[in-house]
Enzyme design. Structure first.
Site, PDB file in Angstrom:
ATOM      1  CG  HIS A  72      80.936  28.623  58.554  1.00  0.00           C
ATOM      2  ND1 HIS A  72      79.786  28.510  59.288  1.00  0.00           N
ATOM      3  CD2 HIS A  72      80.596  28.340  57.269  1.00  0.00           C
ATOM      4  CE1 HIS A  72      78.791  28.157  58.481  1.00  0.00           C
ATOM      5  NE2 HIS A  72      79.261  28.030  57.264  1.00  0.00           N
ATOM      6  CE1 TYR A 200      77.372  26.710  69.397  1.00  0.00           C
ATOM      7  CE2 TYR A 200      78.322  28.171  67.746  1.00  0.00           C
ATOM      8  CZ  TYR A 200      78.229  26.920  68.336  1.00  0.00           C
ATOM      9  OH  TYR A 200      78.995  25.887  67.859  1.00  0.00           O
ATOM     10  N   PRO A 292      77.712  19.228  73.280  1.00  0.00           N
ATOM     11  CG  PRO A 292      75.717  18.905  72.103  1.00  0.00           C
ATOM     12  CD  PRO A 292      76.386  18.581  73.386  1.00  0.00           C
ATOM     13  CE  LYS A 296      86.856  23.346  70.638  1.00  0.00           C
ATOM     14  NZ  LYS A 296      87.225  23.772  69.298  1.00  0.00           N
ATOM     15  CE1 TYR A 384      82.152  26.949  68.042  1.00  0.00           C
ATOM     16  CE2 TYR A 384      83.187  27.197  65.884  1.00  0.00           C
ATOM     17  CZ  TYR A 384      82.105  26.820  66.661  1.00  0.00           C
ATOM     18  OH  TYR A 384      80.989  26.295  66.058  1.00  0.00           O
TER      19      TYR A 384
HETATM   20  P1  RFL Z   1      81.263   7.066  67.801  1.00  0.00           P
HETATM   21  O1  RFL Z   1      80.963   7.956  66.634  1.00  0.00           O
HETATM   22  O2  RFL Z   1      80.246   6.878  68.841  1.00  0.00           O
HETATM   23  O3  RFL Z   1      81.696   5.667  67.185  1.00  0.00           O
HETATM   24  C1  RFL Z   1      81.861   4.526  67.998  1.00  0.00           C
HETATM   25  C2  RFL Z   1      81.550   3.314  67.157  1.00  0.00           C
HETATM   26  O4  RFL Z   1      81.767   2.142  67.939  1.00  0.00           O
HETATM   27  C3  RFL Z   1      80.705   1.241  67.709  1.00  0.00           C
HETATM   28  N1  RFL Z   1      80.590   0.333  68.865  1.00  0.00           N
HETATM   29  C4  RFL Z   1      81.053  -0.930  68.873  1.00  0.00           C
HETATM   30  N2  RFL Z   1      81.670  -1.669  67.931  1.00  0.00           N
HETATM   31  C5  RFL Z   1      82.000  -2.942  68.252  1.00  0.00           C
HETATM   32  N3  RFL Z   1      81.722  -3.520  69.457  1.00  0.00           N
HETATM   33  C6  RFL Z   1      81.121  -2.814  70.429  1.00  0.00           C
HETATM   34  N4  RFL Z   1      80.862  -3.365  71.617  1.00  0.00           N
HETATM   35  C7  RFL Z   1      80.759  -1.459  70.152  1.00  0.00           C
HETATM   36  N5  RFL Z   1      80.136  -0.490  70.875  1.00  0.00           N
HETATM   37  C8  RFL Z   1      80.062   0.584  70.081  1.00  0.00           C
HETATM   38  C9  RFL Z   1      79.494   2.134  67.514  1.00  0.00           C
HETATM   39  O5  RFL Z   1      78.443   1.479  66.812  1.00  0.00           O
HETATM   40  C10 RFL Z   1      80.099   3.280  66.728  1.00  0.00           C
HETATM   41  O6  RFL Z   1      80.014   3.086  65.329  1.00  0.00           O
HETATM   42  O7  RFL Z   1      82.611   7.569  68.553  1.00  0.00           O
HETATM   43  P2  RFL Z   1      83.945   8.262  67.966  1.00  0.00           P
HETATM   44  O8  RFL Z   1      84.421   7.555  66.728  1.00  0.00           O
HETATM   45  O9  RFL Z   1      84.830   8.417  69.127  1.00  0.00           O
HETATM   46  O10 RFL Z   1      83.473   9.698  67.441  1.00  0.00           O
HETATM   47  C11 RFL Z   1      83.077  10.668  68.341  1.00  0.00           C
HETATM   48  C12 RFL Z   1      81.938  11.492  67.757  1.00  0.00           C
HETATM   49  O11 RFL Z   1      80.966  10.651  67.162  1.00  0.00           O
HETATM   50  C13 RFL Z   1      81.268  12.319  68.843  1.00  0.00           C
HETATM   51  O12 RFL Z   1      82.236  12.961  69.659  1.00  0.00           O
HETATM   52  C14 RFL Z   1      80.367  13.415  68.329  1.00  0.00           C
HETATM   53  O13 RFL Z   1      79.467  12.996  67.362  1.00  0.00           O
HETATM   54  C15 RFL Z   1      79.615  13.968  69.549  1.00  0.00           C
HETATM   55  N6  RFL Z   1      78.372  14.569  69.174  1.00  0.00           N
HETATM   56  C16 RFL Z   1      78.427  15.794  68.657  1.00  0.00           C
HETATM   57  N7  RFL Z   1      79.616  16.431  68.561  1.00  0.00           N
HETATM   58  C17 RFL Z   1      79.684  17.652  68.034  1.00  0.00           C
HETATM   59  O14 RFL Z   1      80.787  18.213  67.940  1.00  0.00           O
HETATM   60  N8  RFL Z   1      78.511  18.274  67.582  1.00  0.00           N
HETATM   61  C18 RFL Z   1      77.296  17.642  67.650  1.00  0.00           C
HETATM   62  O15 RFL Z   1      76.287  18.194  67.229  1.00  0.00           O
HETATM   63  C19 RFL Z   1      77.209  16.375  68.204  1.00  0.00           C
HETATM   64  N9  RFL Z   1      76.021  15.735  68.295  1.00  0.00           N
HETATM   65  C20 RFL Z   1      77.158  13.872  69.324  1.00  0.00           C
HETATM   66  C21 RFL Z   1      75.970  14.471  68.851  1.00  0.00           C
HETATM   67  C22 RFL Z   1      77.068  12.604  69.921  1.00  0.00           C
HETATM   68  C23 RFL Z   1      75.848  11.951  70.080  1.00  0.00           C
HETATM   69  N10 RFL Z   1      75.831  10.687  70.770  1.00  0.00           N
HETATM   70  C24 RFL Z   1      77.053   9.916  70.957  1.00  0.00           C
HETATM   71  C25 RFL Z   1      74.771  10.237  71.534  1.00  0.00           C
HETATM   72  C26 RFL Z   1      74.752  13.819  68.962  1.00  0.00           C
HETATM   73  C27 RFL Z   1      74.687  12.552  69.567  1.00  0.00           C
HETATM   74  C28 RFL Z   1      73.322  11.897  69.610  1.00  0.00           C
HETATM   75  C1  PHB Z   2      75.819  20.831  64.229  1.00  0.00           C
HETATM   76  O1  PHB Z   2      75.860  21.372  63.104  1.00  0.00           O
HETATM   77  O2  PHB Z   2      75.237  19.770  64.421  1.00  0.00           O
HETATM   78  C2  PHB Z   2      76.506  21.496  65.370  1.00  0.00           C
HETATM   79  C3  PHB Z   2      77.275  22.609  65.147  1.00  0.00           C
HETATM   80  C4  PHB Z   2      77.899  23.243  66.211  1.00  0.00           C
HETATM   81  C5  PHB Z   2      77.742  22.732  67.480  1.00  0.00           C
HETATM   82  C6  PHB Z   2      76.977  21.608  67.702  1.00  0.00           C
HETATM   83  C7  PHB Z   2      76.335  20.982  66.637  1.00  0.00           C
HETATM   84  O3  PHB Z   2      78.345  23.364  68.535  1.00  0.00           O
END
Ligand code: RFL
Ligand code: PHB
Length: 389
Positions: A72, A200, A292, A296, A384
């Protein structure tokens, strides 16, 4: 069992750290409390910065991303029905990749399985010991049996609710937090995206986001109340609300369908300082959370573990502790810039319960500044698309 680095958590941070260490000849064991299917079933981030893509390629896990991901070169911002494009290519000569976190995780899982390096799923009661001494240990229970891993270092990559940060004595850690008074209701649908680039949206009724996972699968969000239950949002209600918030051209062409996933996520800013405690390092969501809006979260997880792998590489290859000593300061420098950006995007685009018409005019002025000033648009595009790692 003995290993050089015990990694807690098999999300993107833990798996990528394991991969980066492997490419440097450093052993690791990954402990994950959930099953592989559970980890892959979580629908989360969708946008990879330019530097995160380069790092995945260098780590030998970029082939499918390059084949299937969508490059993109800009995003649209839409304010009260008027949409305008921010052109990343023109402004900063960089792009982002739309490739779901699920796919990044799958590629990393496959790569780890191919090397035969251990990843222990469904590990219960993971506990961290002696990370303030020279010989840390991690214990866990699997199938009713308690196991112990002796290691040189522990990497806490276990997300916001994990055990690693919680194991640090409260006096040794400082936390900073802002909880936002709303959430995002997300829907995944097998329909082509309304636009080839992300939109957005800021509207009197609240924020919305049009994103995608492929040319046939879309991801949409609307700002919702924290009191809302997913069950109260039928698909029809969701599509009506999204159409309301979009610009007229997008609302008219939006292709709707039955949702294949629907969930509500709260929005939070959080940072723990420092990110190193003796022989324990925190990385990714274990150390920090961003709302989100700036896309980042996943990218910070990638940059943390890139710094950490470099630091541990220096320790094992050159007996230098310079990298591990500076890890926390280096990572936090990047983290706080992403915190600021995510807070700024969130504040500019969302409806706050206590906001006045004055606040709304200020949001409009932020939008106008981005549209009228090349310097302002350039700053947004630079952050970004992310720094060159
Ligand atoms: P993760 O992906 O949460 O992975 C952590 C892993 O650790 C495991 N765990 C354990 N394992 C062993 N013993 C324990 N006691 C443990 N406790 C936990 C968990 O099961 C898991 O597999 O963290 P990591 O690797 O740091 O990655 C970070 C990203 O996942 C996170 O920053 C993003 O996904 C944040 N986020 C989003 N970011 C975006 O940029 N765009 C989004 O749309 C977006 N949507 C989201 C999200 C995070 C969400 N969370 C955490 C509630 C939506 C949600 C619902
Ligand atoms: C997504 O595709 O889930 C997404 C993309 C951009 C964002 C947050 C979530 O800032």
């Amino acid at each position: 069992m003995r290993t050089q680095v015990a990694i807690v958590g098999a999300g993107p941070a833990g798996l990528l750290l394991g991969r980066l260490l492997h490419t440097r000849g450093i052993d690791s064991v990954i402990l994950e409390q959930r099953s592989p299917d559970y980890v892959l079933g979580r629908i989360r981030a969708g946008v990879l910065e330019h530097g995160a893509c380069a790092l995945l390629r260098k780590a030998g896990v970029g082939a499918r991303m390059d084949a299937e991901g969508l490059v993109h070169a800009g995003v649209a911002l839409c304010f009260d029905g008027t949409a305008r494009r921010i052109d990343f290519d023109d402004l900063v000569g960089r792009e982002v990749m739309v490739y779901g976190q699920t796919e990044v995780t799958r590629d990393l899982m496959d790569a780890r399985a191919a090397t035969g390096a251990p990843a222990i799923y469904e590990a219960q009661d993971v506990a961290l010991h002696d990370f303030d001494r020279d010989h840390p240990r991690v214990t866990y229970r699997k199938d009713g049996i308690t196991h112990e891993i002796a290691c040189d270092f522990i990497a806490g990559c276990d997300g916001f609710h994990g055990v690693s940060r919680a194991s640090v004595p409260p006096a040794a850690i400082q936390t900073f937090e802002r909880v936002y008074p709303f959430g995002w209701l997300g829907v995944l649908v097998d329909r082509p995206p309304v636009s080839p680039e992300l939109i957005y949206v800021s509207h009197e009724r609240g924020f919305a986001l049009c994103s995608m996972r492929s040319t046939t699968r879309s991801r949409y969000y609307v700002q919702c109340s924290l009191e809302d239950e997913v069950g109260a949002w039928s698909d029809d209600r969701f599509w009506d609300e999204l159409r309301h918030r979009l610009d007229p051209a997008s609302a008219a062409t939006l292709q709707t369908g039955p949702s294949i996933e629907k969930s509500i996520a709260p929005l939070r800013s959080f940072v723990a300082e420092p990110m190193r405690f003796g022989r324990l390092f925190l990385a990714g969501d274990a150390a920090h959370i961003v709302p989100p809006t700036g896309a980042k979260g996943l990218n910070l997880a990638v940059s943390d573990v890139a710094y950490l792998a470099e630091a541990l590489g220096g320790f094992y290859a050159d007996h230098s502790s310079d990298g591990i000593d500076s890890y926390s300061v280096r990572a936090l420098h990047r983290v706080w810039k992403a915190e600021r950006f995510s807070w700024w995007m969130t504040t500019m685009l969302h409806r706050f319960p206590d906001s006045s018409q004055f606040d709304r005019r200020l949001q409009r002025a932020e939008f106008d500044l981005l549209m009228d000033s090349r310097a302002a648009a350039q700053a947004m595009a630079e952050t970004y698309t992310g720094p060159v790692m």
